[in-house]
Design a protein around this motif. Sequence first.
Motif, PDB file in Angstrom:
ATOM      1  N   HIS A 199     -15.551 102.786  82.756  1.00 58.02           N
ATOM      2  CA  HIS A 199     -14.383 103.970  82.437  1.00 58.02           C
ATOM      3  C   HIS A 199     -14.567 104.868  83.685  1.00 58.02           C
ATOM      4  O   HIS A 199     -13.687 105.313  84.430  1.00 58.02           O
ATOM      5  CB  HIS A 199     -14.267 104.630  81.373  1.00 58.02           C
ATOM      6  CG  HIS A 199     -13.476 103.839  80.347  1.00 58.02           C
ATOM      7  ND1 HIS A 199     -12.184 103.631  80.438  1.00 58.02           N
ATOM      8  CD2 HIS A 199     -14.078 103.446  79.042  1.00 58.02           C
ATOM      9  CE1 HIS A 199     -11.596 103.040  79.136  1.00 58.02           C
ATOM     10  NE2 HIS A 199     -12.905 102.807  78.312  1.00 58.02           N
TER      11      HIS A 199
ATOM     12  N   ASP B 280     -12.037 106.030  86.949  1.00 60.99           N
ATOM     13  CA  ASP B 280     -11.795 107.355  87.100  1.00 60.99           C
ATOM     14  C   ASP B 280     -11.738 107.860  88.546  1.00 60.99           C
ATOM     15  O   ASP B 280     -11.198 108.746  89.109  1.00 60.99           O
ATOM     16  CB  ASP B 280     -12.481 108.318  86.292  1.00 60.99           C
ATOM     17  CG  ASP B 280     -12.269 108.332  84.938  1.00 60.99           C
ATOM     18  OD1 ASP B 280     -11.059 107.656  84.715  1.00 60.99           O
ATOM     19  OD2 ASP B 280     -13.054 108.692  84.158  1.00 60.99           O
ATOM     20  N   LYS B 281     -12.636 107.149  89.359  1.00 56.79           N
ATOM     21  CA  LYS B 281     -12.936 107.416  91.045  1.00 56.79           C
ATOM     22  C   LYS B 281     -11.527 106.758  91.849  1.00 56.79           C
ATOM     23  O   LYS B 281     -10.974 106.001  91.309  1.00 56.79           O
ATOM     24  CB  LYS B 281     -14.171 106.898  91.222  1.00 56.79           C
ATOM     25  CG  LYS B 281     -15.359 107.624  90.799  1.00 56.79           C
ATOM     26  CD  LYS B 281     -16.599 106.803  91.025  1.00 56.79           C
ATOM     27  CE  LYS B 281     -17.911 107.392  90.272  1.00 56.79           C
ATOM     28  NZ  LYS B 281     -18.071 108.854  90.532  1.00 56.79           N
TER      29      LYS B 281
ATOM     30  N   ARG C  48      -8.551  98.972  81.333  1.00 58.40           N
ATOM     31  CA  ARG C  48      -8.974 100.327  80.278  1.00 58.40           C
ATOM     32  C   ARG C  48      -8.648 100.005  78.827  1.00 58.40           C
ATOM     33  O   ARG C  48      -9.408 100.120  77.975  1.00 58.40           O
ATOM     34  CB  ARG C  48      -8.135 101.420  80.466  1.00 58.40           C
ATOM     35  CG  ARG C  48      -8.541 101.889  81.814  1.00 58.40           C
ATOM     36  CD  ARG C  48      -7.948 103.644  81.864  1.00 58.40           C
ATOM     37  NE  ARG C  48      -8.328 104.264  83.175  1.00 58.40           N
ATOM     38  CZ  ARG C  48      -9.434 105.111  83.330  1.00 58.40           C
ATOM     39  NH1 ARG C  48     -10.249 104.900  82.502  1.00 58.40           N
ATOM     40  NH2 ARG C  48      -9.698 105.487  84.620  1.00 58.40           N
TER      41      ARG C  48
END
Length: 254
Positions: free
Chosen positions: A117, A121-122, A135
């Motif tokens: 996760h 997010d990067k 996800r």
Amino acid sequence: MSWDLVDTVVLDVDTERGRVVIKAAGPHNHHIGREITAYQGFTDCLARRGHAAQLLHHDRDANLLVIQHLRGSLAQGSDAESTPDTYWQAGRLARAFHGQAHHIDHHWDAAAVAKSHAWLDKPHRIEPQVTARLRTILTGHQSRPVTVVPTHGDWQPRNWLVDGGTVKVIDFGRFAWRPSASEFCRLAAQQWRQDPSLEDAFFAGYGGDPRSPEQWRMLALHEAIGTAVWAFQVGDVPFENQGHRMLADALALF
């Protein structure tokens, strides 16, 4: 001998006491510390027969280590990369390394999901619809206790030397306790994908295939996500492309 993708510097040095390899990195690099840990407690099973280097000096605070220089040429890019005997030997060495110890980890599985996760997010170039599916799979995964063993973390021909037909292992900078099957993800995405006989040779040396379908598909997914995102961050386009192919292959397992 640096890869010039991260801040690790690797030097091949002649000294009065012989040829050595010096590795150093910046204060936020965790790979040198992992490698020191590997050399201090887990590489003797390989080093005592010449299949890995000996640790000569280290300084955790300075993020620096000095190891014995190993003779040999990289398997990657040579005939050895497509030779079954290379993989048979690598399988035997992997089994020796993994077989030193094991324990049940009640948190590894959940931590792996959280890490994937975090990768997503990067910044990355994974398509939005693919990211959404990833996800969904990660969120729906039911974490459970897993058996973990000492692992190298990058067990593949770019970290194998071949010296007179003998395989040796270098670069323990991704050392960690993980499920044994995690060690096979990069081989499965690369050399085994091109030639299944190399996979057969590896597991003949390893003593069998320990992968279960359910665990393997999650391991492949984690590896694919990390590859695609990390390669984008460091600007390694060919490796990023491999990561996107790994994503497609991993998602096909669900």
